[in-house]
Design an enzyme around this catalytic site. Structure first.
Site, PDB file in Angstrom:
ATOM      1  N   SER A 148       0.862  -1.192   0.000  1.00  0.00           N
ATOM      2  CA  SER A 148       0.000   0.000   0.000  1.00  0.00           C
ATOM      3  C   SER A 148       0.895   1.237   0.000  1.00  0.00           C
ATOM      4  O   SER A 148       2.060   1.169   0.433  1.00  0.00           O
ATOM      5  CB  SER A 148      -0.850  -0.003   1.270  1.00  0.00           C
ATOM      6  OG  SER A 148      -1.395   1.284   1.512  1.00  0.00           O
ATOM      7  N   TYR A 161      -1.986  -1.137  10.075  1.00  0.00           N
ATOM      8  CA  TYR A 161      -2.119  -1.474   8.649  1.00  0.00           C
ATOM      9  C   TYR A 161      -0.784  -1.258   7.931  1.00  0.00           C
ATOM     10  O   TYR A 161      -0.313  -2.121   7.185  1.00  0.00           O
ATOM     11  CB  TYR A 161      -3.221  -0.606   8.032  1.00  0.00           C
ATOM     12  CG  TYR A 161      -3.413  -0.802   6.551  1.00  0.00           C
ATOM     13  CD1 TYR A 161      -4.071  -1.937   6.066  1.00  0.00           C
ATOM     14  CD2 TYR A 161      -2.950   0.134   5.629  1.00  0.00           C
ATOM     15  CE1 TYR A 161      -4.254  -2.121   4.698  1.00  0.00           C
ATOM     16  CE2 TYR A 161      -3.132  -0.048   4.266  1.00  0.00           C
ATOM     17  CZ  TYR A 161      -3.782  -1.173   3.805  1.00  0.00           C
ATOM     18  OH  TYR A 161      -3.954  -1.345   2.457  1.00  0.00           O
TER      19      TYR A 161
HETATM   20  N1  LIG Z   1      -8.449   0.465  -1.909  1.00  0.00           N
HETATM   21  C1  LIG Z   1      -7.323   1.090  -1.634  1.00  0.00           C
HETATM   22  O1  LIG Z   1      -7.267   2.320  -1.598  1.00  0.00           O
HETATM   23  C2  LIG Z   1      -6.072   0.301  -1.379  1.00  0.00           C
HETATM   24  C3  LIG Z   1      -4.863   0.988  -1.340  1.00  0.00           C
HETATM   25  C4  LIG Z   1      -3.690   0.283  -1.082  1.00  0.00           C
HETATM   26  C5  LIG Z   1      -3.735  -1.082  -0.891  1.00  0.00           C
HETATM   27  N2  LIG Z   1      -4.941  -1.739  -0.936  1.00  0.00           N
HETATM   28  C6  LIG Z   1      -4.917  -3.179  -0.720  1.00  0.00           C
HETATM   29  O2  LIG Z   1      -5.518  -3.822  -1.831  1.00  0.00           O
HETATM   30  C7  LIG Z   1      -6.080  -5.062  -1.403  1.00  0.00           C
HETATM   31  C8  LIG Z   1      -7.504  -5.155  -1.913  1.00  0.00           C
HETATM   32  O3  LIG Z   1      -8.232  -4.082  -1.381  1.00  0.00           O
HETATM   33  P1  LIG Z   1      -9.581  -3.537  -2.026  1.00  0.00           P
HETATM   34  O4  LIG Z   1      -9.511  -2.067  -1.965  1.00  0.00           O
HETATM   35  O5  LIG Z   1      -9.860  -4.217  -3.291  1.00  0.00           O
HETATM   36  O6  LIG Z   1     -10.609  -3.996  -0.881  1.00  0.00           O
HETATM   37  P2  LIG Z   1     -12.021  -4.715  -0.928  1.00  0.00           P
HETATM   38  O7  LIG Z   1     -12.537  -4.616   0.465  1.00  0.00           O
HETATM   39  O8  LIG Z   1     -12.844  -4.178  -2.049  1.00  0.00           O
HETATM   40  O9  LIG Z   1     -11.639  -6.236  -1.271  1.00  0.00           O
HETATM   41  C9  LIG Z   1     -10.948  -7.044  -0.355  1.00  0.00           C
HETATM   42  C10 LIG Z   1     -11.390  -8.480  -0.551  1.00  0.00           C
HETATM   43  O10 LIG Z   1     -10.625  -9.299   0.340  1.00  0.00           O
HETATM   44  C11 LIG Z   1     -11.501 -10.258   0.892  1.00  0.00           C
HETATM   45  N3  LIG Z   1     -10.983 -10.742   2.185  1.00  0.00           N
HETATM   46  C12 LIG Z   1     -10.887 -10.047   3.346  1.00  0.00           C
HETATM   47  N4  LIG Z   1     -10.405 -10.850   4.318  1.00  0.00           N
HETATM   48  C13 LIG Z   1     -10.183 -12.054   3.743  1.00  0.00           C
HETATM   49  C14 LIG Z   1      -9.705 -13.310   4.230  1.00  0.00           C
HETATM   50  N5  LIG Z   1      -9.363 -13.460   5.523  1.00  0.00           N
HETATM   51  N6  LIG Z   1      -9.585 -14.336   3.369  1.00  0.00           N
HETATM   52  C15 LIG Z   1      -9.958 -14.194   2.071  1.00  0.00           C
HETATM   53  N7  LIG Z   1     -10.445 -13.053   1.560  1.00  0.00           N
HETATM   54  C16 LIG Z   1     -10.559 -11.997   2.389  1.00  0.00           C
HETATM   55  C17 LIG Z   1     -12.815  -9.527   1.059  1.00  0.00           C
HETATM   56  O11 LIG Z   1     -13.907 -10.445   1.190  1.00  0.00           O
HETATM   57  C18 LIG Z   1     -12.870  -8.703  -0.227  1.00  0.00           C
HETATM   58  O12 LIG Z   1     -13.504  -9.401  -1.276  1.00  0.00           O
HETATM   59  C19 LIG Z   1      -5.925  -5.104   0.110  1.00  0.00           C
HETATM   60  O13 LIG Z   1      -4.804  -5.908   0.428  1.00  0.00           O
HETATM   61  C20 LIG Z   1      -5.674  -3.664   0.497  1.00  0.00           C
HETATM   62  O14 LIG Z   1      -4.912  -3.560   1.659  1.00  0.00           O
HETATM   63  C21 LIG Z   1      -6.101  -1.081  -1.170  1.00  0.00           C
END
Ligand SMILES: NC(=O)c1ccc[n+]([C@@H]2O[C@H](COP(=O)([O-])OP(=O)(O)OC[C@H]3O[C@@H](n4cnc5c(N)ncnc54)[C@H](O)[C@@H]3O)[C@@H](O)[C@H]2O)c1
Length: 267
Positions: A148, A161
């Site tokens: 991230s 985080y």
């Molecule tokens: N959205 C942002 O701004 C952002 C920025 C930097 C990093 N990220 C990272 O990107 C990744 C995806 O995030 P996103 O924004 O798509 O979020 P999101 O909430 O839309 O999707 C996350 C998915 O992970 C699944 N999940 C959660 N816990 C789980 C578990 N224990 N086992 C299996 N699946 C699980 C959820 O059910 C969901 O479908 C994450 O690792 C997040 O930290 C997101």
């Protein structure tokens, strides 16, 4: 002549994507399937993963869903085993599943620490370990982990985080050195703010509906942090993952890749 369609194409490859029911993982699964890979969509949200897999099949792709809690090693092993039993091996793993954590470090409880480290750090490690075992039998592969922009900044109330994402970064770089000799590449992406359920969690009313004023205020604030005046969409990360999954990136391993609108340029 080099043909980009060959180099970026994933025909015949087998990919596994965690967190594929939503947001970035959903877009990654779509792009990998569109490039020709056979994709296993893993997620805690089994119904959401199946819905996305069915949409990919309807579009002519090859995709199956598999319920997994990435915090549980035996379930992650079963996810990778599903890919190998279904399609004979594994070439690409994208560890996208992850959860946010809010609150000051001074008040962090043991339970919350264990929960978030369990999903973000252990979940990523378990995926890498199972994938390395499968990929080494095939002569190589590409692993893409998800950190991230939080690894570049110290943001109050986001310490846990950020710690987990820094750990994923170090894990990826060390693994890249350890398994490069087996033809396995390990890279890590550090997404900037991307509009998904993850970012919407602070922007909801008590009844769970989205608060449009808070949402627009958030989007404007995030755009202001980018020299491009942009906030990201899941597809912006998925195109980067396609590069890292494909042979186009065959000379790249152990690197941190930032699709973030330039938000973390030191200024
Ligand atoms: N959205 C942002 O701004 C952002 C920025 C930097 C990093 N990220 C990272 O990107 C990744 C995806 O995030 P996103 O924004 O798509 O979020 P999101 O909430 O839309 O999707 C996350 C998915 O992970 C699944 N999940 C959660 N816990 C789980 C578990 N224990 N086992 C299996 N699946 C699980 C959820 O059910 C969901 O479908 C994450 O690792 C997040 O930290 C997101």
């Amino acid at each position: 002549m080099h043909d980009p369609r060959d180099v970026f194409g994933l025909d015949g490859r087998v990919a596994c994507v965690t967190g594929a029911a939503s947001g970035i993982g959903s877009a990654v699964a779509e792009v990998l399937a569109g490039a020709g890979a056979r994709v296993v969509l893993g997620d805690l949200d089994a119904a959401g993963a199946e819905e996305n897999a069915a949409a990919l099949r309807d579009a002519g792709g090859q995709a199956i869903a598999h319920a997994v809690d990435v915090a549980k090693r035996e379930q992650v092993d079963a996810l990778i085993a599903r890919a190998t039993s279904e399609w004979g091996g594994l070439d690409i793993l994208c560890n996208v599943a992850g959860v946010p954590a809010d609150g000051p470090l001074a008040e962090l409880s043991d339970d919350e620490f264990e929960r978030v480290v369990g999903i973000n750090v252990k979940g990523t490690l378990f995926g890498c370990q199972a994938a390395i075992a499968a990929m080494s039998q095939r002569g190589g592969g590409s692993i893409i982990n998800v950190a991230s922009g939080a690894i570049d900044l110290a943001v109050p109330n986001y310490g846990l985080y950020a710690m987990t994402k820094a750990a994923i970064t170090q894990l990826s770089q060390t693994l890249a050195v350890e398994v490069g000799g087996q033809g396995i590449r390990v890279n890590v992406i550090a997404p900037g703010v991307t509009l998904t359920n993850f970012t919407k969690r602070h922007l909801k009313n008590e009844d769970g509906s989205l608060n449009p004023e808070r949402y627009e205020g958030f989007v404007d604030a995030m755009k202001a942090g980018s020299p491009l005046g942009m906030v990201g969409e899941p597809i912006d990360q998925a195109w980067l993952v396609l590069y890292l999954a494909s042979d186009a990136s065959r000379f790249c391993t152990g690197q941190i890749w930032r699709a973030n609108g330039g938000a973390t340029i030191p200024r």
